[in-house]
Design an enzyme around this catalytic site. Sequence first.
Site, PDB file in Angstrom:
ATOM      1  N   GLN A 269     -30.650 -48.297   9.238  1.00  0.00           N
ATOM      2  CA  GLN A 269     -30.102 -47.632   8.057  1.00  0.00           C
ATOM      3  C   GLN A 269     -31.179 -46.875   7.302  1.00  0.00           C
ATOM      4  O   GLN A 269     -30.931 -45.802   6.755  1.00  0.00           O
ATOM      5  CB  GLN A 269     -29.434 -48.655   7.139  1.00  0.00           C
ATOM      6  CG  GLN A 269     -28.241 -49.333   7.769  1.00  0.00           C
ATOM      7  CD  GLN A 269     -27.289 -48.355   8.430  1.00  0.00           C
ATOM      8  OE1 GLN A 269     -26.674 -47.519   7.770  1.00  0.00           O
ATOM      9  NE2 GLN A 269     -27.168 -48.431   9.747  1.00  0.00           N
ATOM     10  N   HIS A 272     -31.658 -43.141   7.992  1.00  0.00           N
ATOM     11  CA  HIS A 272     -30.684 -42.135   7.558  1.00  0.00           C
ATOM     12  C   HIS A 272     -31.298 -41.186   6.527  1.00  0.00           C
ATOM     13  O   HIS A 272     -31.213 -39.974   6.665  1.00  0.00           O
ATOM     14  CB  HIS A 272     -29.444 -42.807   6.956  1.00  0.00           C
ATOM     15  CG  HIS A 272     -28.404 -43.149   7.975  1.00  0.00           C
ATOM     16  ND1 HIS A 272     -27.716 -42.194   8.677  1.00  0.00           N
ATOM     17  CD2 HIS A 272     -27.934 -44.344   8.408  1.00  0.00           C
ATOM     18  CE1 HIS A 272     -26.861 -42.783   9.494  1.00  0.00           C
ATOM     19  NE2 HIS A 272     -26.970 -44.083   9.353  1.00  0.00           N
ATOM     20  N   GLU A 337     -22.265 -52.126   2.353  1.00  0.00           N
ATOM     21  CA  GLU A 337     -21.523 -51.298   3.303  1.00  0.00           C
ATOM     22  C   GLU A 337     -21.490 -51.985   4.681  1.00  0.00           C
ATOM     23  O   GLU A 337     -20.437 -52.164   5.276  1.00  0.00           O
ATOM     24  CB  GLU A 337     -22.210 -49.933   3.408  1.00  0.00           C
ATOM     25  CG  GLU A 337     -21.586 -48.988   4.408  1.00  0.00           C
ATOM     26  CD  GLU A 337     -22.406 -47.728   4.573  1.00  0.00           C
ATOM     27  OE1 GLU A 337     -21.861 -46.744   5.130  1.00  0.00           O
ATOM     28  OE2 GLU A 337     -23.592 -47.692   4.185  1.00  0.00           O
ATOM     29  N   HIS A 338     -22.660 -52.328   5.211  1.00  0.00           N
ATOM     30  CA  HIS A 338     -22.774 -53.019   6.494  1.00  0.00           C
ATOM     31  C   HIS A 338     -23.377 -54.401   6.251  1.00  0.00           C
ATOM     32  O   HIS A 338     -24.445 -54.508   5.657  1.00  0.00           O
ATOM     33  CB  HIS A 338     -23.699 -52.259   7.455  1.00  0.00           C
ATOM     34  CG  HIS A 338     -23.348 -50.819   7.651  1.00  0.00           C
ATOM     35  ND1 HIS A 338     -24.023 -49.798   7.004  1.00  0.00           N
ATOM     36  CD2 HIS A 338     -22.405 -50.236   8.426  1.00  0.00           C
ATOM     37  CE1 HIS A 338     -23.499 -48.639   7.376  1.00  0.00           C
ATOM     38  NE2 HIS A 338     -22.510 -48.879   8.228  1.00  0.00           N
ATOM     39  N   ASP A 371     -21.414 -48.169  14.407  1.00  0.00           N
ATOM     40  CA  ASP A 371     -21.535 -46.755  14.058  1.00  0.00           C
ATOM     41  C   ASP A 371     -20.959 -45.842  15.122  1.00  0.00           C
ATOM     42  O   ASP A 371     -20.437 -44.765  14.816  1.00  0.00           O
ATOM     43  CB  ASP A 371     -23.013 -46.391  13.848  1.00  0.00           C
ATOM     44  CG  ASP A 371     -23.458 -46.583  12.409  1.00  0.00           C
ATOM     45  OD1 ASP A 371     -22.608 -46.858  11.556  1.00  0.00           O
ATOM     46  OD2 ASP A 371     -24.668 -46.452  12.142  1.00  0.00           O
ATOM     47  N   HIS A 430      19.146 -43.963 -20.003  1.00  0.00           N
ATOM     48  CA  HIS A 430      18.943 -44.842 -18.852  1.00  0.00           C
ATOM     49  C   HIS A 430      20.070 -45.879 -18.793  1.00  0.00           C
ATOM     50  O   HIS A 430      20.653 -46.133 -17.731  1.00  0.00           O
ATOM     51  CB  HIS A 430      17.595 -45.583 -18.965  1.00  0.00           C
ATOM     52  CG  HIS A 430      16.404 -44.775 -18.545  1.00  0.00           C
ATOM     53  ND1 HIS A 430      15.974 -43.667 -19.217  1.00  0.00           N
ATOM     54  CD2 HIS A 430      15.536 -44.947 -17.506  1.00  0.00           C
ATOM     55  CE1 HIS A 430      14.896 -43.178 -18.624  1.00  0.00           C
ATOM     56  NE2 HIS A 430      14.605 -43.937 -17.581  1.00  0.00           N
TER      57      HIS A 430
END
Length: 440
Positions: A269, A272, A337-338, A371, A430
Site C-alpha cells: 500500500q 501507491h 480499507e484493507h 486488488d 391525506h
Amino acid sequence: MPSNINVKRLNSKDAGFRETLLSSLSLPTADDEAIDAAVVKILAAVKAQGDEAVLGFTKQFDRLNIASVCDLEIPRKDLELAYSSLSSEQKNALDIAAQRVRAYHEHQKIEAGCHSWEYEEKDGTRLGQKVTPLDRVGIYVPGGKAAYPSSVLMNAIPAKVAGVAEVIMVVPTPDGARNPLVLAAAYLAGVDRVFTIGGAQAVGALAYGTKTIPSVDKIVGPGNAYVAAAKRRVFGIVGIDMIAGPSEILVLCDGSSNPDWVAMDLFSQAEHDEQAQSILLCPDASYIEQVQASINKLLPEMPRAKVIETSLTNRALLIQVKDMSEACEIADAIAAEHLEICAADPRKWADQIRHAGAIFMGNYTSESLGDYCAGPNHVLPTARTARFSSPLGVYDFIKRSSMIEVSEAGAQTLGAVASTLAHGEGLQAHARAAEMRLKR
C-alpha cells in the site's frame, strides 16, 4: 545495502494512546480549500461551456493538442485491438481476473437482495420491491502516475452484472500515452464508450453532459484529490460511490507469520503514493523488531523505494498491543480499507471485527490478491468510512422502487389507520383521500 528507516512506534499501554492513534490517522487539510476552489471553477466552466471547456482543460493539464472532444473518444475496435495485441501471459491474467470478478458479483447479485420480490397479504393486498439497474454510469479510471486495468474490471463488471445499459469510461492520458492493458480491460468488461479525459473536468462532463459526452446517473471509481473534490461537488446532480482517500492497510499479526511477508504487505500500500498508510498491530515486541528489520532489508530492492520510504516515514505505524483481542478492538477504531489477519486462527479474530473494507484471512491471503484477481471488489471505503460504508458492488448500480397494490378489503383497514394519523398531523387532504375509499 539495507536502508535505515525507523517506522513510528506506539504502544497501547502508553498514556494518550487512543488520541495519538486517531491523530495519526488524519491527513493534513491545508491544501483542501485551494483544491476545492480550483474544482469549483473547473466545474462551472464545464457546466457553462461544455465541450469547449473540456477541450481547454485537457490541453492544459494533459498536454494533448486535439481539435475536438470527439477526438478524445476511443473507438470500440481500438479496445479490441488493444486486447488482441497483449502477450499471451497478459491476456490470460486479464481473462482470469475478469472471470473471477464477474463470478463473484454474479453471486453477490443473487445473495445481496439485488432482485425484485413481493408478497400477498390475506386480504389480497400486494407489497414488494422492484429492482431496476441504472440507465447510464460513468467510471473514472486513474491515469498519470500509474495505470490501473484492475480498476476498470472492478468498476465496470459489477455495473454490467447489475444490468446497466451503458457504461462510459473516462481515463486521463497525459501526453497522449494510452495504456493497452487499460483499454483491453475496458474491452473485456464490456465498457460501451471510452473518453481520454481526466480530472475534475471529466467528472463535470459526466455529471452535466456536453454535446459529445453524455451525462450519467452515477459516477464511480477512485481518483486524485481534484477528482474526489469534484465528486463531492456534483453529488445530488448524480450519484457517487464514495469519496476515496489515500490507500490503507492494517495488518493484525500474532507473531507467527514470516516477517518478510508482512513487511512486503505493508509496502504494497505504501507504494501507491506518499500519503498511503500502513499499520501493524502485534502483541509480540520482538516480532515487531523483526518486521522493522525486514523493512530495512527489503526496501532497497523496490523500484518505488522513494515513494514507499516517504509513506512509511510519514504515516506508517508499528503498534504493540496487549493481545490479539485488543488488536481487534483497535482495528475497529481504525476501520481500515484493507485488513489482513496473519495469525494461526484468522477466522477467530475475523469474527471479532466489525469495521473494515475487506478482510484478508490467513498468511497466504496477501492484500494484492484482492486488488487483482480474488474476485471481491477492490474499490473500498477509506479514511475510517468503513464504519458506515461498504465495498463497491452490484447493489451500487441498482435502485429499488416500493410496490404497493392495496385491495378493496385492505383499503378498509389501512384507510382508517391512515385517516387517524393524517388528522393527527393536520393533513386533511391525506385523510380525505383515504376516507373516500371506505365503505360507509
